[in-house]
Motif scaffolding. Structure first.
Motif, mmCIF file in Angstrom:
data_model
loop_
_atom_site.group_PDB
_atom_site.id
_atom_site.type_symbol
_atom_site.label_atom_id
_atom_site.label_comp_id
_atom_site.label_asym_id
_atom_site.label_seq_id
_atom_site.Cartn_x
_atom_site.Cartn_y
_atom_site.Cartn_z
ATOM 1 N N THR A 166 37.967 -68.518 -42.464
ATOM 2 C CA THR A 166 37.789 -69.220 -43.732
ATOM 3 C C THR A 166 39.115 -69.398 -44.464
ATOM 4 O OG1 THR A 166 35.589 -68.190 -43.901
ATOM 5 C CG2 THR A 166 36.486 -69.218 -45.886
ATOM 6 N N LEU A 167 39.998 -68.376 -44.392
ATOM 7 C CA LEU A 167 41.273 -68.435 -45.103
ATOM 8 C C LEU A 167 42.286 -69.329 -44.413
ATOM 9 C CD1 LEU A 167 41.720 -64.711 -46.200
ATOM 10 C CD2 LEU A 167 41.053 -66.650 -47.611
ATOM 11 N N GLU A 168 41.989 -69.834 -43.230
ATOM 12 C CA GLU A 168 42.895 -70.788 -42.593
ATOM 13 C C GLU A 168 42.970 -72.090 -43.386
ATOM 14 O OE1 GLU A 168 41.538 -71.326 -38.630
ATOM 15 O OE2 GLU A 168 42.254 -69.370 -37.916
ATOM 16 N N GLN A 169 41.910 -72.434 -44.081
ATOM 17 C CA GLN A 169 41.859 -73.668 -44.852
ATOM 18 C C GLN A 169 42.044 -73.430 -46.357
ATOM 19 O OE1 GLN A 169 41.692 -76.423 -43.132
ATOM 20 N NE2 GLN A 169 41.307 -75.375 -41.182
ATOM 21 N N ARG A 170 42.064 -72.169 -46.797
ATOM 22 C CA ARG A 170 42.135 -71.851 -48.224
ATOM 23 C C ARG A 170 43.054 -70.660 -48.430
ATOM 24 N NH1 ARG A 170 35.809 -71.512 -49.801
ATOM 25 N NH2 ARG A 170 36.733 -71.252 -51.857
ATOM 26 N N THR A 171 43.551 -70.534 -49.649
ATOM 27 C CA THR A 171 44.399 -69.392 -49.974
ATOM 28 C C THR A 171 43.588 -68.163 -50.369
ATOM 29 O OG1 THR A 171 44.568 -70.146 -52.269
ATOM 30 C CG2 THR A 171 46.279 -70.888 -50.732
ATOM 31 N N GLU A 172 42.356 -68.362 -50.826
ATOM 32 C CA GLU A 172 41.509 -67.244 -51.193
ATOM 33 C C GLU A 172 40.048 -67.667 -51.117
ATOM 34 O OE1 GLU A 172 41.116 -67.603 -56.020
ATOM 35 O OE2 GLU A 172 42.762 -66.435 -55.209
ATOM 36 N N VAL A 173 39.165 -66.712 -50.997
ATOM 37 C CA VAL A 173 37.737 -67.007 -50.936
ATOM 38 C C VAL A 173 36.984 -65.835 -51.561
ATOM 39 C CG1 VAL A 173 37.495 -66.013 -48.620
ATOM 40 C CG2 VAL A 173 35.811 -67.662 -49.437
ATOM 41 N N LEU A 174 35.964 -66.151 -52.347
ATOM 42 C CA LEU A 174 35.126 -65.125 -52.943
ATOM 43 C C LEU A 174 34.086 -64.660 -51.930
ATOM 44 C CD1 LEU A 174 34.473 -66.732 -56.451
ATOM 45 C CD2 LEU A 174 36.198 -65.047 -55.844
ATOM 46 N N LEU A 175 33.604 -63.428 -52.110
ATOM 47 C CA LEU A 175 32.564 -62.906 -51.241
ATOM 48 C C LEU A 175 31.297 -63.749 -51.354
ATOM 49 C CD1 LEU A 175 31.402 -60.812 -49.314
ATOM 50 C CD2 LEU A 175 30.901 -59.363 -51.302
ATOM 51 N N THR A 176 30.986 -64.181 -52.576
ATOM 52 C CA THR A 176 29.792 -65.008 -52.755
ATOM 53 C C THR A 176 29.904 -66.322 -51.989
ATOM 54 O OG1 THR A 176 30.788 -65.841 -54.800
ATOM 55 C CG2 THR A 176 29.229 -63.994 -54.983
ATOM 56 N N LEU A 229 31.762 -66.729 -49.278
ATOM 57 C CA LEU A 229 31.740 -66.392 -47.848
ATOM 58 C C LEU A 229 30.315 -66.193 -47.361
ATOM 59 C CD1 LEU A 229 33.728 -65.809 -45.494
ATOM 60 C CD2 LEU A 229 33.539 -63.389 -46.098
ATOM 61 N N LEU A 230 29.466 -65.601 -48.208
ATOM 62 C CA LEU A 230 28.082 -65.371 -47.804
ATOM 63 C C LEU A 230 27.297 -66.673 -47.710
ATOM 64 C CD1 LEU A 230 27.198 -62.165 -49.863
ATOM 65 C CD2 LEU A 230 27.980 -62.349 -47.502
ATOM 66 N N GLN A 231 27.741 -67.704 -48.427
ATOM 67 C CA GLN A 231 27.104 -69.012 -48.260
ATOM 68 C C GLN A 231 27.462 -69.644 -46.924
ATOM 69 O OE1 GLN A 231 28.228 -71.340 -51.658
ATOM 70 N NE2 GLN A 231 27.085 -70.084 -53.120
ATOM 71 N N LEU A 232 28.691 -69.388 -46.471
ATOM 72 C CA LEU A 232 29.109 -69.917 -45.152
ATOM 73 C C LEU A 232 28.508 -69.099 -44.017
ATOM 74 C CD1 LEU A 232 32.886 -70.577 -45.942
ATOM 75 C CD2 LEU A 232 31.029 -72.250 -45.888
ATOM 76 N N TYR A 233 28.454 -67.783 -44.221
ATOM 77 C CA TYR A 233 27.922 -66.881 -43.189
ATOM 78 C C TYR A 233 26.834 -66.014 -43.829
ATOM 79 C CZ TYR A 233 32.293 -68.160 -40.855
ATOM 80 O OH TYR A 233 33.337 -68.848 -40.289
ATOM 81 N N PRO A 234 25.576 -66.453 -43.795
ATOM 82 C CA PRO A 234 24.495 -65.680 -44.425
ATOM 83 C C PRO A 234 24.373 -64.283 -43.822
ATOM 84 C CG PRO A 234 23.775 -67.917 -43.892
ATOM 85 C CD PRO A 234 25.099 -67.739 -43.237
ATOM 86 N N VAL A 235 23.892 -63.356 -44.647
ATOM 87 C CA VAL A 235 23.737 -61.963 -44.237
ATOM 88 C C VAL A 235 22.600 -61.852 -43.230
ATOM 89 C CG1 VAL A 235 23.146 -59.656 -45.030
ATOM 90 C CG2 VAL A 235 24.647 -61.103 -46.401
ATOM 91 N N THR A 236 22.869 -61.146 -42.121
ATOM 92 C CA THR A 236 21.859 -60.924 -41.084
ATOM 93 C C THR A 236 21.535 -59.455 -40.884
ATOM 94 O OG1 THR A 236 23.585 -60.910 -39.380
ATOM 95 C CG2 THR A 236 22.541 -63.033 -39.872
#
Length: 490
Positions: A420-430, A432-439
């Motif tokens: 995810t950080l390859e395209q952005r300088t920072e990312v929130l946990l919230t 990240l969980l939208q991109l990769y839902p909790v399993t």
């Protein structure tokens, strides 16, 4: 302010000395052009020397009555000498950047002088009495509401705010009319926001100066001769934390964490874009453009202070290294001196036949001469177990839970973050969980928190609380979690 205090300030204040000096127009116009117009925090020495030389030539060409001698600027002086003199007058601060290049920044004294002239020059359309009073009223109310620790009192305050908002909503729904601010009220608040922004920009040099004062206090404590080495180590290793725990540090880093939030910055951009498109503010937006650049200005100024704090803490650690080096060098010198003295007397026989005499007979204590401990009989514990009428134990659920054990792969989570950080300088946990839902339920969230705390790049912002909803390990069950904001940086 008392008589002696005012007298001392008028005599020793670097700001007042600058404003009273003959070359104040030269210095302040040059500083304003280089630092304020270009919105720069620091400038390298080579660049500033070149700009100063060009500026002096420009003044002589454009203004025939400009005389260096009348401005206390000697003809033969080089730009480098001017800059050094301004550093001695506490108008510039000379430091070194990461590339070991000399850089200059404005001191609080120079910032105050420029801010005073800006305020003097500012063309006030009117004095915003209403907006200023409402700001005072709002601050007083915030102090009262946020100072209470009583649960019922705070709940009552929140309920009053809720009722007031609900009343306005009901009124709008009933009448279908929204009561907006009139153009005067909008312009008044717009001018106040620009004024506060200008003051905040000037205050950053004071913030850095306060951090430097705190660091100097720690350095002075370390230079005491009778201080213990363990105390020095403790103070040096905790220097950065001492800066953050001070009143200045807590206030600044609360602002910095708020500004580093992606959602807050997006909201700030949206607010600015909306405000600058309002038709009521069009007469002012062309002249007052500072708010358009406020995000970039605050980020640059805040980042400079953060990096400066890191450099100050690093200097304290270097002091510890230098002290250890001096102690090791002194120990090596003492050992060499002892060896030199030993070599001088190595070939000389002792003057007395008895080099060392012990009085009395020696006492010999052999290990095997010690008696064994006497054996003592201890009472044999007695107990009885009754296996009759035992409850029937069903192990099916325990065995099923044992088979359902699983492992949260932190490496896989780290790879998600890195991708995810390859395209952005920072990312929130919230985010990240939208991109990769909790399993894997709550353990997966705990793993993310462990990753954030184990790396210096990532940040857990305890001043901002977020709520997330995740799937549980049990079918058709969801969990509502409240946790501090987690930010993953590249």
């Amino acid at each position: 302010m008392e008589y002696e205090q005012i007298k001392h300030e008028l005599k020793n204040s670097a700001t007042l000395k600058l404003l009273r000096s003959d070359n104040a127009p030269l210095i302040l116009s040059f500083f304003y052009e280089q630092f304020k117009v270009t919105q720069r925090i620091s400038i390298t020495q080579l660049e500033l020397e070149t700009k100063l030389g060009n500026y002096l030539e420009f003044l002589q060409d454009i203004y025939p009555d400009f005389d260096r001698r009348s401005c206390n600027v000697p003809e033969g002086k080089s730009p480098k000498e001017y800059l050094n003199k301004w550093c001695d007058d506490q108008l510039l601060r000379k430091t070194f950047n990461s590339s070991d290049d000399s850089v200059f920044t404005l001191t609080p004294a120079a910032e105050k002088a420029i801010a005073w002239l800006e305020d003097l020059k500012r063309r006030e359309e009117f004095v915003g009495t209403e907006s200023r009073f409402l700001q005072i009223f709002s601050l007083l109310k915030e102090i009262r509401d946020r100072s209470t620790t009583d649960i019922e009192t705070r709940i009552t305050q929140l309920e009053q705010d809720r009722d007031r908002i609900q009343q306005e909503i009901d009124q709008i729904r009933q009448t279908g009319v929204v009561d907006p601010y009139n153009p005067t009220q909008l312009q008044e608040r717009f001018l106040l926001a620009n004024q506060i922004t200008t003051q905040l920009r000037a205050d950053f040099s004071v913030v850095e100066q306060n951090f430097r004062s705190l660091t100097r206090t720690v350095q002075e404590a370390q230079l005491q001769q009778d201080i213990r080495k363990g105390t020095v180590i403790s103070r040096v290793l905790d220097a950065d934390q001492e800066l953050k725990d001070s009143n200045q540090g807590r206030s600044f880093y609360a602002f910095w964490y708020f500004l580093m939030s992606t959602s807050n910055r997006q909201e700030l951009k949206s607010l600015i874009q909306t405000i600058y498109t309002l038709e009521e503010l069009q007469p002012l937006t062309q002249e007052y453009g500072l708010l358009r650049r406020i995000e970039r200005i605050l980020i640059d100024a805040g980042e400079y202070i953060v990096q400066s704090n890191h450099r100050l803490a690093e200097k304290l650690r270097q002091m510890l290294d230098e002290r250890n080096l001096m102690e090791n060098r002194r120990v090596a010198e003492l050992i060499t001196e002892v060896q030199r003295l030993a070599l001088q007397v190595a070939t000389l026989a002792p003057p007395d036949p008895d080099f060392w005499v012990l009085e009395g007979e020696p006492t010999v204590n052999l290990v095997m001469a010690r008696p064994l401990h006497p054996l003592e009989e201890s009472e044999m514990p007695t107990f009885s177990m009754d296996f009759s009428d035992l409850p029937e134990v069903m192990l099916d659920e325990e065995i099923t839970a044992l088979y359902q054990q699983f492992y949260v792969d932190e490496e896989a989570l780290v790879q998600r973050i890195e991708r995810t950080l390859e395209q952005r300088t920072e990312v929130l946990l919230t985010e990240l969980l939208q991109l990769y839902p909790v399993t894997q339920g709550l353990p997966e969230i705990v793993a993310y928190l462990a990753i954030a705390t184990q790396s210096d790049r990532h940040l857990i912002n305890t001043s901002t609380i977020e709520s997330i909803t995740i799937t549980s390990l049990e079918p058709e069950k969801r969990l509502q979690l409240t946790l501090p904001q987690v930010i993953f940086h590249r």
